[in-house]
Design a protein around this motif. Structure first.
Motif, PDB file in Angstrom:
ATOM      1  N   SER A 137       0.891  -1.187  -0.129  1.00  0.00           N
ATOM      2  CA  SER A 137      -0.087   0.036  -0.019  1.00  0.00           C
ATOM      3  C   SER A 137       0.720   1.332  -0.108  1.00  0.00           C
ATOM      4  O   SER A 137       0.567   2.392  -0.621  1.00  0.00           O
ATOM      5  N   TRP A 138       1.914   1.234   0.617  1.00  0.00           N
ATOM      6  CA  TRP A 138       2.828   2.439   0.778  1.00  0.00           C
ATOM      7  C   TRP A 138       3.329   3.020  -0.780  1.00  0.00           C
ATOM      8  O   TRP A 138       3.616   3.940  -0.682  1.00  0.00           O
ATOM      9  N   GLN A 139       3.483   1.883  -1.364  1.00  0.00           N
ATOM     10  CA  GLN A 139       4.268   2.421  -2.751  1.00  0.00           C
ATOM     11  C   GLN A 139       3.259   3.069  -3.538  1.00  0.00           C
ATOM     12  O   GLN A 139       3.726   3.603  -4.666  1.00  0.00           O
ATOM     13  N   ALA A 140       1.882   3.168  -3.513  1.00  0.00           N
ATOM     14  CA  ALA A 140       1.076   3.833  -4.382  1.00  0.00           C
ATOM     15  C   ALA A 140       1.458   5.210  -4.398  1.00  0.00           C
ATOM     16  O   ALA A 140       1.454   5.707  -5.538  1.00  0.00           O
ATOM     17  N   ALA A 141       1.631   6.325  -3.414  1.00  0.00           N
ATOM     18  CA  ALA A 141       1.722   7.501  -3.492  1.00  0.00           C
ATOM     19  C   ALA A 141       3.077   7.711  -4.192  1.00  0.00           C
ATOM     20  O   ALA A 141       3.095   8.667  -5.382  1.00  0.00           O
ATOM     21  N   PRO A 142       4.306   6.895  -3.778  1.00  0.00           N
ATOM     22  CA  PRO A 142       5.299   7.417  -4.643  1.00  0.00           C
ATOM     23  C   PRO A 142       5.408   7.029  -6.066  1.00  0.00           C
ATOM     24  O   PRO A 142       5.919   7.599  -7.025  1.00  0.00           O
ATOM     25  N   ALA A 143       4.807   5.849  -6.296  1.00  0.00           N
ATOM     26  CA  ALA A 143       4.654   5.410  -7.818  1.00  0.00           C
ATOM     27  C   ALA A 143       3.791   6.263  -8.447  1.00  0.00           C
ATOM     28  O   ALA A 143       3.854   6.412  -9.913  1.00  0.00           O
ATOM     29  N   ASP A 172      -6.494  -2.930   1.161  1.00  0.00           N
ATOM     30  CA  ASP A 172      -5.994  -1.730   1.420  1.00  0.00           C
ATOM     31  C   ASP A 172      -4.959  -1.372   0.199  1.00  0.00           C
ATOM     32  O   ASP A 172      -4.604  -0.188  -0.401  1.00  0.00           O
ATOM     33  N   LEU A 173      -4.412  -2.471  -0.517  1.00  0.00           N
ATOM     34  CA  LEU A 173      -3.563  -1.908  -1.926  1.00  0.00           C
ATOM     35  C   LEU A 173      -4.522  -1.241  -3.066  1.00  0.00           C
ATOM     36  O   LEU A 173      -4.133  -0.346  -3.454  1.00  0.00           O
ATOM     37  N   ARG A 202      -6.815   6.134  -4.339  1.00  0.00           N
ATOM     38  CA  ARG A 202      -6.960   7.229  -3.941  1.00  0.00           C
ATOM     39  C   ARG A 202      -5.871   8.146  -4.258  1.00  0.00           C
ATOM     40  O   ARG A 202      -6.033   9.369  -4.095  1.00  0.00           O
ATOM     41  N   THR A 203      -4.876   7.529  -5.201  1.00  0.00           N
ATOM     42  CA  THR A 203      -3.953   8.487  -6.159  1.00  0.00           C
ATOM     43  C   THR A 203      -4.600   9.132  -7.129  1.00  0.00           C
ATOM     44  O   THR A 203      -4.002  10.292  -7.675  1.00  0.00           O
TER      45      THR A 203
END
Length: 250
Positions: free
Chosen positions: A83-89, A107-108, A114-115
């Motif tokens: 899940s934490w990778q979504a925002a930087p990607a 969650d993924l 949400r991006t």
């Protein structure tokens, strides 16, 4: 309607590989008046063996993809595994891809949605086309603006996949964009003595069959030398022959 094309190497091996592939995709875009989205993974988190090459990691990998995007004016697709990778990607990628094994991870899906980027959800090897209504609903409820679905075959016993092309028609009842993954669908998972094997000769046939069933896009992993690729080589299509496949689908 011109189909969506997604193409690129399985994993980022080095900058030279990305340049070689991106240069050819940019040429095809100009030649045929289309837009091929560039695909590569910064980390293959689901390799068969711990010894397998995974890629440069998220920080270096996203920088390399950003360079390709700027240099060749190509849209970018990459996959996320946590899940934490979504925002930087999402700072680089135009399309965030949810791997097939993870397509039910709430969650993924929510973090990708949400991006605000397009979310491409690959259908799990153990699900039907109709089952994909639920991952799509999760993403849409979380605010996704656009969701694509991708067919990539179903488990057929051990170390084998088979494609039920009816899934394409079923998924078109859920979303308007259904992609055929023409290379992962010819995999033989885990059948390569610690790696995945496959049979790339069927790739063009997979694409044409999917087109007959109404697929609106096509996903290809391509490489200038698939037999020496660091990931998924037996399934990737040779870069030099990609022009021929694109032309046949247009």
């Amino acid at each position: 309607m011109t189909p969506i094309f997604i193409a690129g190497p399985c994993v980022i091996e080095n900058a030279e590989l990305l340049d070689t592939v991106a240069r050819e995709l940019a040429r095809l875009n100009r030649q045929y008046g289309i837009e091929i989205i560039f695909k590569a993974s910064y980390d293959k988190a689901n390799r068969t063996s711990l010894r397998s090459f995974r890629g440069p990691g998220i920080e270096q990998g996203l920088q390399m993809l950003s360079d390709i995007k700027e240099r060749y004016s190509l849209r970018i697709l990459t996959d996320i595994h946590e899940s934490w990778q979504a925002a930087p990607a999402a700072q680089v990628a135009d399309v965030l891809q949810i791997p097939a094994f993870l397509c039910r991870q709430t969650d993924l899906l929510v973090s990708a949605a949400r991006t605000g980027k397009t979310v491409n959800i690959k259908k799990a090897q153990f699900l039907s086309g109709h089952d994909m209504a639920y991952p799509v609903d999760k993403a849409m409820q979380a605010g996704a603006k656009e969701v694509w679905l991708t067919e990539r075959g179903n488990c057929f016993g051990y170390n084998n996949l088979v494609v039920d092309f009816r899934n394409i028609a079923d998924m078109l009842e859920i979303v308007p964009t259904v992609i055929m993954d023409c290379t992962h669908s010819v995999q033989r998972p885990g059948a390569g003595n610690g790696s995945t094997s496959g049979d790339r000769r069927f790739v063009p046939s997979m694409a044409r069959a999917a087109q007959a069933f109404g697929a609106t896009g096509f996903f290809f992993e391509i490489h200038p030398d698939p037999d020496h690729a660091l990931s998924d080589g037996p399934n990737m299509w040779p870069l030099a022959q990609f022009d021929e496949v694109v032309k046949s689908l247009l």
